[in-house]
Design a protein around this motif. Structure first.
Motif, PDB file in Angstrom:
ATOM      1  N   ARG A 170     -79.731 -26.470 -24.133  1.00  0.00           N
ATOM      2  CA  ARG A 170     -80.080 -25.664 -24.514  1.00  0.00           C
ATOM      3  C   ARG A 170     -79.410 -24.179 -24.078  1.00  0.00           C
ATOM      4  O   ARG A 170     -78.593 -23.753 -25.380  1.00  0.00           O
ATOM      5  N   ALA A 171     -79.191 -23.537 -23.527  1.00  0.00           N
ATOM      6  CA  ALA A 171     -79.177 -22.328 -23.015  1.00  0.00           C
ATOM      7  C   ALA A 171     -77.391 -22.314 -23.094  1.00  0.00           C
ATOM      8  O   ALA A 171     -76.997 -21.087 -23.138  1.00  0.00           O
ATOM      9  N   VAL A 172     -76.803 -23.346 -22.401  1.00  0.00           N
ATOM     10  CA  VAL A 172     -75.508 -23.115 -22.615  1.00  0.00           C
ATOM     11  C   VAL A 172     -74.755 -23.696 -23.740  1.00  0.00           C
ATOM     12  O   VAL A 172     -74.161 -23.061 -24.289  1.00  0.00           O
TER      13      VAL A 172
ATOM     14  N   GLY B 274     -73.895 -27.374 -26.107  1.00  0.00           N
ATOM     15  CA  GLY B 274     -72.172 -26.908 -26.868  1.00  0.00           C
ATOM     16  C   GLY B 274     -71.186 -27.407 -26.759  1.00  0.00           C
ATOM     17  O   GLY B 274     -69.570 -27.020 -26.645  1.00  0.00           O
TER      18      GLY B 274
ATOM     19  N   GLU C 197     -76.053 -22.416 -26.287  1.00  0.00           N
ATOM     20  CA  GLU C 197     -76.523 -21.100 -27.258  1.00  0.00           C
ATOM     21  C   GLU C 197     -75.640 -20.132 -26.869  1.00  0.00           C
ATOM     22  O   GLU C 197     -74.782 -19.407 -28.190  1.00  0.00           O
ATOM     23  N   ASN C 198     -75.463 -20.164 -25.999  1.00  0.00           N
ATOM     24  CA  ASN C 198     -74.651 -19.021 -25.113  1.00  0.00           C
ATOM     25  C   ASN C 198     -74.173 -18.972 -24.577  1.00  0.00           C
ATOM     26  O   ASN C 198     -74.965 -18.629 -23.371  1.00  0.00           O
ATOM     27  N   PRO C 199     -72.613 -19.960 -23.843  1.00  0.00           N
ATOM     28  CA  PRO C 199     -72.526 -19.870 -22.177  1.00  0.00           C
ATOM     29  C   PRO C 199     -72.517 -18.828 -21.635  1.00  0.00           C
ATOM     30  O   PRO C 199     -72.564 -18.527 -19.861  1.00  0.00           O
ATOM     31  N   ASP C 200     -72.124 -17.457 -22.532  1.00  0.00           N
ATOM     32  CA  ASP C 200     -72.012 -16.636 -21.769  1.00  0.00           C
ATOM     33  C   ASP C 200     -72.969 -15.631 -20.948  1.00  0.00           C
ATOM     34  O   ASP C 200     -73.261 -15.186 -19.161  1.00  0.00           O
ATOM     35  N   ALA C 201     -74.040 -15.716 -21.469  1.00  0.00           N
ATOM     36  CA  ALA C 201     -75.491 -15.535 -21.387  1.00  0.00           C
ATOM     37  C   ALA C 201     -75.698 -16.563 -20.533  1.00  0.00           C
ATOM     38  O   ALA C 201     -76.845 -16.398 -19.624  1.00  0.00           O
ATOM     39  N   ALA C 202     -76.004 -17.637 -20.258  1.00  0.00           N
ATOM     40  CA  ALA C 202     -76.304 -18.662 -19.097  1.00  0.00           C
ATOM     41  C   ALA C 202     -75.736 -18.583 -18.047  1.00  0.00           C
ATOM     42  O   ALA C 202     -76.577 -18.492 -17.194  1.00  0.00           O
ATOM     43  N   LYS C 203     -74.518 -17.911 -18.241  1.00  0.00           N
ATOM     44  CA  LYS C 203     -73.671 -17.698 -17.180  1.00  0.00           C
ATOM     45  C   LYS C 203     -74.335 -16.127 -16.359  1.00  0.00           C
ATOM     46  O   LYS C 203     -74.497 -16.480 -14.906  1.00  0.00           O
TER      47      LYS C 203
END
Length: 424
Positions: free
Chosen positions: A280-282, A137, A284-290
């Motif tokens: 890859r998780a961050v 990201g 795709e969606n940093p909020d969901a990763a957090k």
């Protein structure tokens, strides 16, 4: 109210491949994914760019321009001139990039391929760094600055120290990678701590790195060659230079092996490691990763550190493999920005980036041969590269031109649009 004399017939369950249902067959799904997928879009983007290049080659050819004046009376002359111009240009491009048929000896004929791989080597490394940032990201467009810092450190180690062969080269490589990593880490820290956008910070650091290296190249006792008034460094010592893989007659050197190793390492990092999963998780969606417990700020820093190290390795490949007689502030030769195109064409995948860099290396090597043999400006190659980026950024345009399907979208057939009537 239901007629008691008319028995109800249950609707049959959907059968895969049945034209009266909305469920496509597995073969149709596979064909849809292949024809409309990102790989096909990338390939056809290159094809469209080559077509645009062919049009430009024909328009700038003097013979074509002369025959255009009497096109309606003798159209065959113009068509023949267009074919000779375009085929001759692309034939020279191929022979300057892959295999020269004019050379009777195979050893000499294959030399253009080694030139292509040599041009592609720094693009592979820098493209991997940019692609890794994309996957996390982070839009790292600071490749130029990271390369220059790496070149400054690796070059200083290369001409200042007297170390044994092998050890000298390894120390210079590590020094350059550390320099690029630290320069990129500034961006990651600013992103993690203050939320500063990486596009702004990388652009600013590009200018800082450029003027810093320019200043050091004009400063005696720093990077400037002793006794010289020119802003240029001394030549690298033999113990730090990458050895040639196939002898001095071929330009390909050990840097290409480093590039292949870098591709394998990045592939393993992104596909097989827990850190790559977090990248890859961050991305795709940093909020969901957090929410999932991933320290997003730390991931930003690590992504930029590794990205900068890879881009720095590209700078090391330049100073220790290609430009070994000394460097100036323009040694990056636009590789830092070309790497963005390579990463986009490779869809930010390690092996996709590898083949995209090979393509751009072939265009660069073949472009010089095309200019020498046919007199066609090398700017045509730059236009082709730019058009590739344009088409890559506009998949709907490519799909519209070649009438490709959209992945996951299946148009209804005439039978599928008909409603299944239930007998009463």
């Amino acid at each position: 109210m239901t007629d008691v004399h008319t028995p109800l017939r249950p609707t049959p369950p959907p059968v895969e491949g049945n034209p009266t249902t909305q469920t496509p067959s597995r073969w149709r799904v596979a064909a849809n994914e292949i024809m409309g997928g990102s790989v096909m879009i990338s390939i056809l983007s290159v094809v469209l760019a080559m077509i645009v290049g062919a049009v430009l080659i024909a328009l700038t050819d003097e013979t074509v321009q002369k025959t255009a004046g009497y096109f309606f009376s003798r159209p065959g002359d113009m068509l023949s001139a267009v074919w000779q111009s375009v085929s001759g240009a692309y034939s020279s491009l191929f022979q300057g990039a892959i295999y020269n048929f004019r050379k009777p000896d195979f050893v000499d004929a294959i030399k253009p391929l080694t030139a292509t791989l040599n041009f592609a080597t720094p693009l592979i490394m820098a493209g991997l760094g940019i692609a890794l940032g994309f996957r996390a990201g982070m839009f790292n467009i600071g490749g130029r600055g990271q390369m220059l810092i790496a070149i400054g450190i690796a070059g200083w180690i290369g001409f200042s120290f007297d170390l044994p062969f092998g050890i000298h080269m390894i120390v210079a490589v590590i020094g350059g990678m550390v320099g690029g990593a630290l320069w990129a880490a500034i961006v990651g820290l600013l992103k993690a701590r203050t939320g500063a956008h990486e596009v702004i910070t990388t652009i600013m650091l590009n200018f800082i790195a450029y003027y810093l290296i320019s200043y050091l190249l004009r400063t005696p006792g720093a990077l400037q060659a002793p006794g010289s008034n020119n802003p240029k460094s001394p030549a690298m010592k033999e113990t730090a230079i990458f050895p040639h893989l196939f002898g001095p007659n071929y330009p390909l050197n050990l840097g290409f092996i480093f590039a292949i190793v870098a591709v394998i390492v990045v592939w393993w990092l992104l596909s097989r490691s827990s850190l790559g999963f977090k990248f890859r998780a961050v991305g795709e969606n940093p909020d969901a990763a957090k929410v999932a417990g991933i320290n997003v700020g730390s991931i930003y820093v690590w992504a930029m550190v590794i990205s900068g190290a890879l881009v720095g390795l590209a700078g090391v490949a330049q100073i220790l493999g290609t430009v070994t007689t000394g460097f100036s502030s323009g040694i990056d030769a636009g590789i830092g920005f070309d790497a963005i195109t390579v990463a986009l064409l490779g869809r930010s995948r390690p092996w996709g980036t590898f083949w995209a860099a090979i393509l751009f290396g072939a265009l660069k090597a073949g472009g010089f041969a095309m200019q020498a043999a046919e007199g066609i400006p090398i700017d045509i190659v730059l236009v082709v590269q730019s058009m590739i980026v344009l088409f890559i950024a506009a998949p709907p345009l490519v799909r519209a031109v070649f009438r490709l399907p959209t992945p996951g979208v299946f148009p209804k057939s005439s039978l599928a649009r008909q409603k299944v009537e239930v007998s009463k």
